[in-house]
Design a protein around this motif. Structure first.
Motif, PDB file in Angstrom:
ATOM      1  N   SER A   1      31.663 -43.948  21.931  1.00  0.00           N
ATOM      2  CA  SER A   1      30.382 -44.562  21.980  1.00  0.00           C
ATOM      3  C   SER A   1      30.452 -45.677  22.869  1.00  0.00           C
ATOM      4  CB  SER A   1      29.705 -44.842  20.758  1.00  0.00           C
ATOM      5  OG  SER A   1      30.523 -46.030  20.327  1.00  0.00           O
TER       6      SER A   1
ATOM      7  N   MET B   1      33.636 -34.315  23.069  1.00  0.00           N
ATOM      8  CA  MET B   1      33.180 -35.508  22.755  1.00  0.00           C
ATOM      9  C   MET B   1      33.758 -37.049  23.222  1.00  0.00           C
ATOM     10  SD  MET B   1      30.897 -36.360  20.081  1.00  0.00           S
ATOM     11  CE  MET B   1      30.183 -37.640  19.271  1.00  0.00           C
TER      12      MET B   1
ATOM     13  N   ASN C   1      28.915 -38.983  29.504  1.00  0.00           N
ATOM     14  CA  ASN C   1      28.599 -37.608  29.498  1.00  0.00           C
ATOM     15  C   ASN C   1      27.271 -37.591  29.245  1.00  0.00           C
ATOM     16  OD1 ASN C   1      31.592 -37.278  29.951  1.00  0.00           O
ATOM     17  ND2 ASN C   1      31.739 -37.530  27.765  1.00  0.00           N
ATOM     18  N   ALA C   2      26.930 -36.204  29.228  1.00  0.00           N
ATOM     19  CA  ALA C   2      25.568 -35.570  28.973  1.00  0.00           C
ATOM     20  C   ALA C   2      24.985 -36.042  27.520  1.00  0.00           C
ATOM     21  CB  ALA C   2      25.474 -34.018  29.203  1.00  0.00           C
ATOM     22  N   ASP C   3      25.866 -36.412  26.819  1.00  0.00           N
ATOM     23  CA  ASP C   3      25.554 -36.631  25.441  1.00  0.00           C
ATOM     24  C   ASP C   3      25.282 -38.230  25.299  1.00  0.00           C
ATOM     25  OD1 ASP C   3      28.155 -37.078  25.339  1.00  0.00           O
ATOM     26  OD2 ASP C   3      28.544 -36.095  23.518  1.00  0.00           O
ATOM     27  N   GLY C   4      25.592 -39.155  26.372  1.00  0.00           N
ATOM     28  CA  GLY C   4      25.711 -40.422  26.246  1.00  0.00           C
ATOM     29  C   GLY C   4      26.927 -41.139  25.866  1.00  0.00           C
ATOM     30  N   THR C   5      28.275 -40.387  25.568  1.00  0.00           N
ATOM     31  CA  THR C   5      29.221 -40.816  25.224  1.00  0.00           C
ATOM     32  C   THR C   5      30.033 -41.156  26.309  1.00  0.00           C
ATOM     33  OG1 THR C   5      30.560 -38.720  24.878  1.00  0.00           O
ATOM     34  CG2 THR C   5      29.095 -39.644  23.075  1.00  0.00           C
TER      35      THR C   5
ATOM     36  N   ASP D   1      33.880 -40.461  28.250  1.00  0.00           N
ATOM     37  CA  ASP D   1      35.277 -40.074  28.291  1.00  0.00           C
ATOM     38  C   ASP D   1      35.969 -41.355  28.826  1.00  0.00           C
ATOM     39  OD1 ASP D   1      37.757 -38.758  28.489  1.00  0.00           O
ATOM     40  OD2 ASP D   1      37.134 -37.701  30.191  1.00  0.00           O
TER      41      ASP D   1
END
Length: 178
Positions: free
Chosen positions: A4, A1, A31-35, A37
């Protein structure tokens, strides 16, 4: 995770609009979830974004790396398979502009000629030369016959046949145009 977009913007010290623009331009990838790294995004950000220009509207000069510059005629070859960084794309664009300007300058200096015009000119010269040779027996055969003491018509026919045969041989030559 990951973080944002707003949290990453605070981490980076920029506005969240700047982060959204970087994502939209492909300079950083979420990332795939929009967050995001932070380590990966920081590396992409520094690699794909120009350094800020302080007090100047012109970018600082940078020597292109061999991998950045495409060879002539192959503008897309230097770009990595996964997509181009902004700097690499701009470098390739500048190389292409420089090559285009070099050709344009050579044309203005008169060092280059239009290929179609040159071919048409050579064709016209060859046709003029051929016509001159075809007319030569008619002009010279009577004078030669008088000097040699032979029938003018016979000499004219013989010279014309020899000239036509020679021109036919020359017409079969196929020069290479490079």
């Amino acid at each position: 995770m990951g973080l944002s977009i707003r949290a990453y913007a605070r981490h980076r010290g920029v506005s969240d609009a700047a982060v959204r623009k970087a994502i939209a331009a492909g300079r950083i990838t979420p990332n795939a979830d929009g967050t995001l790294d932070p380590t990966q995004a920081d590396a992409q950000w520094s690699r794909n974004t120009e350094a800020p220009r302080v007090g100047s509207r012109t970018p600082a000069p940078r020597a292109p790396v061999a991998a950045d510059v495409a060879p002539p005629g192959d503008a897309g070859a230097a770009l990595p398979a996964g997509g181009a960084s902004l700097l690499q794309a701009r470098t390739v664009n500048e190389v292409v502009k420089a090559q285009t300007n070099k050709v344009r300058l050579a044309r203005l200096k008169g060092e280059l000629v239009d290929r179609n015009q040159a071919i048409a000119h050579v064709f016209k010269l060859a046709r003029t030369e051929r016509d001159a040779w075809l007319n030569w027996p008619a002009r010279i055969s009577a004078q030669m016959a008088a000097r040699l003491g032979v029938d003018p018509h016979t000499l004219h026919v013989a010279l014309e046949a020899a000239v036509r045969e020679h021109l036919q041989e020359l017409g079969e030559l196929r020069p290479r145009i490079e």
